[in-house]
Design a protein around this motif. Structure first.
Motif, PDB file in Angstrom:
ATOM      1  N   SER A 145      40.322 -34.301  62.648  1.00  0.00           N
ATOM      2  CA  SER A 145      39.654 -33.837  61.740  1.00  0.00           C
ATOM      3  C   SER A 145      39.830 -35.093  60.515  1.00  0.00           C
ATOM      4  O   SER A 145      38.975 -34.470  59.804  1.00  0.00           O
ATOM      5  N   GLU A 146      40.089 -36.094  61.358  1.00  0.00           N
ATOM      6  CA  GLU A 146      40.443 -37.322  60.110  1.00  0.00           C
ATOM      7  C   GLU A 146      38.832 -37.731  60.273  1.00  0.00           C
ATOM      8  O   GLU A 146      38.433 -38.321  59.244  1.00  0.00           O
ATOM      9  N   TYR A 147      37.717 -37.647  61.361  1.00  0.00           N
ATOM     10  CA  TYR A 147      36.953 -38.163  61.251  1.00  0.00           C
ATOM     11  C   TYR A 147      35.592 -37.548  60.189  1.00  0.00           C
ATOM     12  O   TYR A 147      35.281 -37.942  59.438  1.00  0.00           O
ATOM     13  N   TRP A 148      35.496 -36.032  60.062  1.00  0.00           N
ATOM     14  CA  TRP A 148      35.456 -35.105  59.086  1.00  0.00           C
ATOM     15  C   TRP A 148      35.870 -35.781  57.884  1.00  0.00           C
ATOM     16  O   TRP A 148      35.565 -34.656  57.090  1.00  0.00           O
ATOM     17  N   ASP A 149      36.679 -36.153  57.423  1.00  0.00           N
ATOM     18  CA  ASP A 149      37.656 -36.275  56.154  1.00  0.00           C
ATOM     19  C   ASP A 149      36.730 -37.347  55.233  1.00  0.00           C
ATOM     20  O   ASP A 149      36.672 -38.479  54.989  1.00  0.00           O
ATOM     21  N   PHE A 150      35.496 -36.731  54.854  1.00  0.00           N
ATOM     22  CA  PHE A 150      34.929 -37.455  53.906  1.00  0.00           C
ATOM     23  C   PHE A 150      33.349 -37.028  53.179  1.00  0.00           C
ATOM     24  O   PHE A 150      32.941 -35.705  53.763  1.00  0.00           O
ATOM     25  N   SER A 151      33.605 -37.064  52.487  1.00  0.00           N
ATOM     26  CA  SER A 151      32.320 -36.323  51.487  1.00  0.00           C
ATOM     27  C   SER A 151      30.834 -37.358  51.016  1.00  0.00           C
ATOM     28  O   SER A 151      30.838 -38.053  52.169  1.00  0.00           O
ATOM     29  N   TRP A 152      29.993 -36.897  50.011  1.00  0.00           N
ATOM     30  CA  TRP A 152      29.492 -37.974  49.604  1.00  0.00           C
ATOM     31  C   TRP A 152      29.451 -39.348  48.795  1.00  0.00           C
ATOM     32  O   TRP A 152      28.423 -39.830  48.384  1.00  0.00           O
ATOM     33  N   HIS A 153      30.597 -39.068  48.711  1.00  0.00           N
ATOM     34  CA  HIS A 153      31.824 -40.485  47.852  1.00  0.00           C
ATOM     35  C   HIS A 153      31.541 -41.152  48.546  1.00  0.00           C
ATOM     36  O   HIS A 153      30.920 -42.141  48.641  1.00  0.00           O
ATOM     37  N   GLU A 154      32.143 -40.732  49.982  1.00  0.00           N
ATOM     38  CA  GLU A 154      32.173 -42.357  50.800  1.00  0.00           C
ATOM     39  C   GLU A 154      30.947 -42.052  51.496  1.00  0.00           C
ATOM     40  O   GLU A 154      30.639 -43.831  51.896  1.00  0.00           O
ATOM     41  N   ILE A 155      29.925 -41.645  52.023  1.00  0.00           N
ATOM     42  CA  ILE A 155      28.044 -41.746  52.345  1.00  0.00           C
ATOM     43  C   ILE A 155      27.873 -43.166  51.007  1.00  0.00           C
ATOM     44  O   ILE A 155      27.285 -43.617  51.527  1.00  0.00           O
ATOM     45  N   GLY A 156      28.003 -42.834  49.612  1.00  0.00           N
ATOM     46  CA  GLY A 156      28.019 -43.577  48.721  1.00  0.00           C
ATOM     47  C   GLY A 156      28.291 -45.162  49.016  1.00  0.00           C
ATOM     48  O   GLY A 156      27.699 -46.245  48.410  1.00  0.00           O
ATOM     49  N   LEU A 157      29.373 -44.722  49.331  1.00  0.00           N
ATOM     50  CA  LEU A 157      30.778 -46.288  48.743  1.00  0.00           C
ATOM     51  C   LEU A 157      30.271 -47.178  49.983  1.00  0.00           C
ATOM     52  O   LEU A 157      30.326 -48.651  50.259  1.00  0.00           O
ATOM     53  N   TYR A 158      30.223 -46.196  51.308  1.00  0.00           N
ATOM     54  CA  TYR A 158      30.486 -46.653  52.109  1.00  0.00           C
ATOM     55  C   TYR A 158      28.747 -47.130  53.528  1.00  0.00           C
ATOM     56  O   TYR A 158      28.714 -48.513  53.378  1.00  0.00           O
ATOM     57  N   ASP A 159      28.774 -45.968  53.412  1.00  0.00           N
ATOM     58  CA  ASP A 159      27.389 -45.903  54.297  1.00  0.00           C
ATOM     59  C   ASP A 159      26.246 -46.782  52.877  1.00  0.00           C
ATOM     60  O   ASP A 159      25.817 -47.560  53.725  1.00  0.00           O
ATOM     61  N   LEU A 160      26.295 -46.328  52.379  1.00  0.00           N
ATOM     62  CA  LEU A 160      25.413 -46.964  51.204  1.00  0.00           C
ATOM     63  C   LEU A 160      24.652 -48.458  50.969  1.00  0.00           C
ATOM     64  O   LEU A 160      23.711 -48.914  51.259  1.00  0.00           O
ATOM     65  N   SER A 161      26.318 -49.148  51.149  1.00  0.00           N
ATOM     66  CA  SER A 161      26.259 -50.766  50.486  1.00  0.00           C
ATOM     67  C   SER A 161      25.899 -51.154  51.935  1.00  0.00           C
ATOM     68  O   SER A 161      25.297 -52.084  52.046  1.00  0.00           O
ATOM     69  N   SER A 162      26.458 -50.577  53.072  1.00  0.00           N
ATOM     70  CA  SER A 162      26.498 -50.974  53.906  1.00  0.00           C
ATOM     71  C   SER A 162      24.528 -50.925  54.544  1.00  0.00           C
ATOM     72  O   SER A 162      24.172 -52.179  55.319  1.00  0.00           O
ATOM     73  N   ILE A 163      24.256 -49.657  54.358  1.00  0.00           N
ATOM     74  CA  ILE A 163      22.666 -50.007  54.403  1.00  0.00           C
ATOM     75  C   ILE A 163      22.029 -51.049  54.178  1.00  0.00           C
ATOM     76  O   ILE A 163      21.105 -51.756  54.015  1.00  0.00           O
ATOM     77  N   ILE A 164      22.284 -50.600  52.638  1.00  0.00           N
ATOM     78  CA  ILE A 164      21.428 -51.936  51.528  1.00  0.00           C
ATOM     79  C   ILE A 164      21.930 -52.920  52.397  1.00  0.00           C
ATOM     80  O   ILE A 164      20.798 -54.236  52.356  1.00  0.00           O
ATOM     81  N   ASP A 165      23.200 -53.928  52.818  1.00  0.00           N
ATOM     82  CA  ASP A 165      23.089 -54.666  53.211  1.00  0.00           C
ATOM     83  C   ASP A 165      22.422 -55.234  54.340  1.00  0.00           C
ATOM     84  O   ASP A 165      22.075 -56.784  53.919  1.00  0.00           O
ATOM     85  N   TYR A 166      22.771 -54.463  55.025  1.00  0.00           N
ATOM     86  CA  TYR A 166      22.148 -55.013  56.943  1.00  0.00           C
ATOM     87  C   TYR A 166      20.658 -54.718  56.052  1.00  0.00           C
ATOM     88  O   TYR A 166      19.941 -55.794  56.428  1.00  0.00           O
ATOM     89  N   VAL A 167      19.658 -53.835  55.302  1.00  0.00           N
ATOM     90  CA  VAL A 167      18.597 -53.876  55.453  1.00  0.00           C
ATOM     91  C   VAL A 167      17.566 -55.351  54.563  1.00  0.00           C
ATOM     92  O   VAL A 167      17.064 -55.758  54.511  1.00  0.00           O
ATOM     93  N   LYS A 168      18.706 -55.816  52.930  1.00  0.00           N
ATOM     94  CA  LYS A 168      18.508 -56.566  52.912  1.00  0.00           C
ATOM     95  C   LYS A 168      18.180 -58.048  53.556  1.00  0.00           C
ATOM     96  O   LYS A 168      17.720 -59.086  53.102  1.00  0.00           O
ATOM     97  N   GLU A 169      19.681 -57.647  54.472  1.00  0.00           N
ATOM     98  CA  GLU A 169      19.746 -59.416  55.742  1.00  0.00           C
ATOM     99  C   GLU A 169      18.446 -59.049  56.537  1.00  0.00           C
ATOM    100  O   GLU A 169      18.023 -60.272  57.100  1.00  0.00           O
ATOM    101  N   ASN A 170      17.548 -58.553  56.894  1.00  0.00           N
ATOM    102  CA  ASN A 170      16.988 -58.446  58.497  1.00  0.00           C
ATOM    103  C   ASN A 170      15.234 -58.040  57.914  1.00  0.00           C
ATOM    104  O   ASN A 170      14.430 -57.615  58.534  1.00  0.00           O
ATOM    105  N   THR A 171      15.295 -58.377  56.296  1.00  0.00           N
ATOM    106  CA  THR A 171      13.878 -58.550  55.504  1.00  0.00           C
ATOM    107  C   THR A 171      13.486 -59.489  54.988  1.00  0.00           C
ATOM    108  O   THR A 171      14.533 -60.685  54.482  1.00  0.00           O
TER     109      THR A 171
END
Length: 385
Positions: free
Chosen positions: A119-145
């Motif tokens: 249940s700990e794995y699934w304890d997230f909503s689109w809030h965490e997707i925005g705060l953690y996933d998207l920040s990590s994705i944008i940072d990675y893309v910025k570093e690799n383009t």
């Protein structure tokens, strides 16, 4: 957020074992997979389309990230095939195209410590997707383009909600991105209709009972519940209505092209948490764009106040283009107009023009008329920026 968050990333090359790469290769394009680990430990897969097979790589000074919608995946952006899918059209136009996958979908279903069965794995909503996933994705893309590459972001549905979270809570990303285009964003949802409204009403009455009906961790609604919703809302093929995502979004609207229907049914839903669904249900009942409501006791512990805080939409300073449709059950035109009143720099609100067919929530991504009614206008906006 952990005290010392570490984003670990790894380029794992051409992802030959990926279903997405199999499809892109069939379509004549190369696909890469990149792993990104978020500050809270979720391993995400980013797909990249650097070019066609025959041309290999090309130097590109424009970068674009596409983020899927509710219970979707990166595959959503290529389901219309070559010459029609947005990911391919952008690549052909000279963009370095990156396709995101949110935590919990079939391409991003691992964690550095948590079991996917917990249940700990699934304890997230689109809030965490925005705060953690998207920040990590944008940072990675910025570093690799390319250093001087401009980064644009197109997000659909839930992806647009998550991006709105990031831009309103971490204002620095307003300067990293050049422009964002939100297709049918799920931000304000007070006017939403269909099965999602039933879910919202049920969770207001009995949260725990609704959780059991929808799946206590991963969103896997009970067969009995799906059948009840089908009887009430299905207006298309029963086979389509048995797909919970299609039932929620447009009542299983008929998909006339059999090949496209087969492709859609093979790939959606791609997975996600029940908490994500219930966070949207909360927005329908509250009429606010706000953080997750865990009850007054938990809210005080987490937020310091009894009610969930609203997101500060006026912090979104960069140019924002919005797309909506009068036929959309979930992202309605009145709710988009409300959203517009909060953001400082809206550049356009494009309402899809009425055609002989309904243009519903997922038609923005895989509808047969999307290239003419949506993608053409996306390119017009991109040319201006």
């Amino acid at each position: 957020m952990p005290k010392n968050p570490v984003r670990r990333s790894e380029h794992i090359g051409t992802f030959s074992n990926s279903l997405l790469s199999d499809v892109t290769n069939l379509h004549g394009y190369i696909a890469e997979a990149h792993n990104v680990v978020t500050p809270d430990g979720y391993t995400l897969t980013l797909h990249r389309i650097p070019g066609r097979v025959e041309t290999k790589r090309r130097n590109k000074n424009r970068t674009i990230i596409l983020h899927h919608g509710l219970l979707g995946s990166s595959v959503d952006w290529i389901l219309l095939g070559p010459n029609h899918s947005l990911a391919y059209l952008l690549n052909d136009a000279g963009y370095d195209v990156w396709l995101a996958n949110a935590r919990g979908n079939k391409y991003s279903k691992t964690h550095v410590t948590k079991s996917v069965y917990s249940s700990e794995y699934w304890d997230f909503s689109w809030h965490e997707i925005g705060l953690y996933d998207l920040s990590s994705i944008i940072d990675y893309v910025k570093e690799n383009t390319l250093v001087k590459s401009q980064i644009y972001f197109v997000a659909h549905s839930m992806g647009a909600a998550a991006l709105t979270v990031l831009l309103s809570t971490s204002p620095q990303y307003n300067t990293i991105l050049n422009l964002v285009i939100l297709l049918a964003p799920l931000v304000f949802m007070q006017q939403a209709k269909g099965p999602f409204r039933i879910i919202s009403e049920l969770q207001s009455l009995d949260y725990n009972a609704t959780l059991k009906i929808l799946g206590e961790n991963q969103f896997i609604p009970s067969e009995k519940f799906i059948k009840a919703l089908t009887r009430k809302f299905c207006k298309g093929d029963i086979k389509l209505c048995e797909n919970p995502l299609l039932l929620l979004s447009d009542g299983g609207k008929v998909i006339s092209d059999s090949t496209r229907m087969k492709n859609i049914l093979a790939h959606v839903p791609a997975g996600g948490s029940t908490k994500t669904i219930m966070h949207f249900g909360q927005l329908i009942s509250s009429g606010r764009f706000e953080m997750f409501d865990g009850g007054s006791t938990m809210n005080i512990k987490k937020y310091g106040i009894a009610s969930p805080p609203k997101y500060h939409l006026r912090e979104i300073k960069l140019p924002v283009a919005l797309f909506s449709s009068h036929d959309d059950w979930l992202s309605t035109v009145p709710d988009i107009i409300k959203f517009l009143s909060y953001i400082p720099n809206p550049v356009v609100h494009h309402i899809v023009q009425k055609t002989s067919k309904e243009f519903s929530h997922f038609d923005f991504v895989w509808g047969e008329e999307a290239p003419e009614l949506v993608y053409k206008h996306i390119f017009d906006i991109l040319k201006q920026y």
